[in-house]
Design a protein around this motif. Structure first.
Motif, short mmCIF file in Angstrom:
data_model
loop_
_atom_site.label_atom_id
_atom_site.label_comp_id
_atom_site.label_asym_id
_atom_site.label_seq_id
_atom_site.Cartn_x
_atom_site.Cartn_y
_atom_site.Cartn_z
N ARG A 295 -4.03 -1.87 -8.39
CA ARG A 295 -4.97 -1.52 -7.10
C ARG A 295 -4.69 -2.67 -6.23
NH1 ARG A 295 -11.10 -2.92 -7.21
NH2 ARG A 295 -11.17 -4.67 -8.48
N TYR B 19 1.21 6.31 -7.04
CA TYR B 19 0.36 7.18 -7.31
C TYR B 19 0.72 8.58 -7.39
CZ TYR B 19 -2.74 3.14 -6.74
OH TYR B 19 -3.47 1.83 -6.51
N GLU B 20 1.66 9.06 -6.66
CA GLU B 20 1.91 10.51 -6.47
C GLU B 20 2.97 10.89 -7.53
OE1 GLU B 20 2.96 11.07 -2.47
OE2 GLU B 20 1.13 10.97 -1.84
N GLU C 258 0.69 -1.12 0.00
CA GLU C 258 0.15 0.13 0.17
C GLU C 258 0.93 1.31 0.12
OE1 GLU C 258 -3.92 1.19 2.48
OE2 GLU C 258 -2.15 0.96 3.40
N GLY D 47 2.53 8.15 -12.04
CA GLY D 47 1.34 8.25 -11.25
C GLY D 47 -0.02 7.94 -11.99
N GLU D 48 0.04 8.66 -13.15
CA GLU D 48 -1.54 8.58 -13.80
C GLU D 48 -1.79 7.07 -14.21
OE1 GLU D 48 -1.83 11.88 -16.38
OE2 GLU D 48 -3.56 10.89 -17.29
N TRP D 49 -1.05 6.52 -14.81
CA TRP D 49 -1.38 5.16 -15.34
C TRP D 49 -1.58 4.10 -14.14
CZ3 TRP D 49 2.02 1.29 -14.60
CH2 TRP D 49 3.50 1.63 -14.63
N MET D 50 -0.48 4.38 -12.88
CA MET D 50 -0.53 3.57 -11.98
C MET D 50 -1.81 3.41 -11.25
SD MET D 50 2.03 1.25 -11.28
CE MET D 50 2.11 1.23 -9.41
N GLN D 51 -2.33 4.66 -11.13
CA GLN D 51 -3.69 4.87 -10.46
C GLN D 51 -4.81 4.24 -11.17
OE1 GLN D 51 -4.97 8.88 -9.26
NE2 GLN D 51 -2.63 9.38 -9.05
N SER D 52 -4.92 4.21 -12.53
CA SER D 52 -5.78 3.59 -13.18
C SER D 52 -5.82 2.26 -13.36
CB SER D 52 -5.96 4.33 -14.59
OG SER D 52 -5.17 3.70 -15.51
N LEU E 225 2.43 1.68 -3.38
CA LEU E 225 1.42 2.45 -4.44
C LEU E 225 1.25 3.51 -4.04
CD1 LEU E 225 -1.59 -0.37 -4.40
CD2 LEU E 225 0.26 0.17 -6.34
N ARG E 226 0.77 4.12 -2.74
CA ARG E 226 0.93 5.52 -2.40
C ARG E 226 2.00 6.41 -3.23
NH1 ARG E 226 3.74 8.77 1.02
NH2 ARG E 226 4.77 6.88 1.92
#
Ligand SMILES: C[S@@+](CC[C@H](N)C(=O)[O-])C[C@H]1O[C@@H](n2cnc3c(N)ncnc32)[C@H](O)[C@@H]1O
Length: 257
Positions: A155, A141-142, A134, A147-152, A137-138
């Motif tokens: 998970r 994501y930043e 986690e 960050g952008e493609w990791m967020q989408s 990932l935090r």
């Protein structure tokens, strides 16, 4: 994220600085309770959650870092869709399958697949590993670059029961499994980092139980990573095998990609 408390299997003792509120909050969330004699310690170093083995202070701590280091290097130079893991999940044919990684660990395989375009849901049952993931990932994501493609695409769902999770997950093409296999040679072969990780997680002796729910969840195939000397998961012969230097990917095909 779903309610962690109902999904993690176990409450685990760790040592940590109780005057560090964000550390305490993480431990609370993941049901990690303070024990001054615990074998493992969690610390924050340079905005990164790190796991240390207290009786072997010379071993490098474990953290999850998708932004720099080995996995980032592999993303840039690692062979893209031609590498074995990509072939095994079916990326070769131009498809970009949705993947559940049922044994996420430190998320390295999941990250390879996400960086190649797959939407990957990671499942991890060990609460300390979950907390490290986690945290990785935090930071990812930043990150300005990924960050952008990791967020989408990437998970984490804590938990262990693929059949329970099935209700919340649909349209899964591939389930990927890489359970911990008891190592043959404890001293020489195991890299230092892996030694800390292995002593934390232990051997996944119930790994055979994963194949049936994985086959039920996947629409297209189940991929199992094994050391080359390991027997088939649950004794079931795969449809096809992709070999690498030390490992193999056993592919159980349900339907064509
Ligand atoms: C060998 S590691 C996976 C490494 C991962 N493929 C990577 O690239 O970092 C196996 C992980 O699977 C987790 N695991 C094993 N059985 C599980 C289960 N039934 N449900 C969820 N996680 C499981 C273990 O806790 C461990 O963290």
């Amino acid at each position: 994220m779903r309610d962690i408390v109902t999904l993690v299997d176990q409450s685990v003792p760790v040592f940590f600085n109780r005057h560090f509120p964000s550390l305490e909050a993480i431990c609370d969330r993941w049901q990690l309770y303070f024990d001054k004699n615990a074998q493992f310690e969690l610390v924050f170093e340079q905005n990164t959650l790190v796991l240390l083995k207290r009786d072997e202070p010379k071993l490098t701590g474990i953290s999850v870092d998708f932004v720099s280091g080995a996995v980032a290097h592999r993303r840039k130079f690692g062979g893209g869709r031609g590498q074995s893991i990509a072939k095994a999940v079916g990326l070769k044919n131009g498809m970009t399958p949705t993947v559940v990684d049922g044994t996420a660990g430190l998320g390295r395989d999941a990250f390879v697949l996400a960086s190649l375009g797959c939407h990957v849901t990671m499942i991890e049952r060990h609460p300390v590993v979950g907390a490290l993931l986690e945290d990785g990932l935090r930071r990812a994501y930043e990150d300005a670059e990924i960050g952008e493609w990791m967020q989408s695409r990437m998970r984490l769902l804590p938990g262990s029961n693929l059949s329970q999770l099935q209700q919340g997950l649909s349209d899964i093409d591939v389930v990927y499994l890489d359970p911990m296999y008891p190592h043959r040679d404890k001293s020489a072969l195991v890299k230092k980092e892996m030694r800390v990780f292995q002593s934390l997680v232990g051997a996944d002796l119930d790994a055979d139980d994963l194949l049936t729910p994985a086959m039920a969840l996947a629409n297209k195939r189940v991929v199992v990573k094994r050391p080359d000397y390991a027997e088939n998961l649950n004794g079931v012969k795969p449809s096809t095998v992709i070999k690498t230097k030390k490992n193999r990917f056993d592919v159980y095909v349900k339907a064509a990609m």
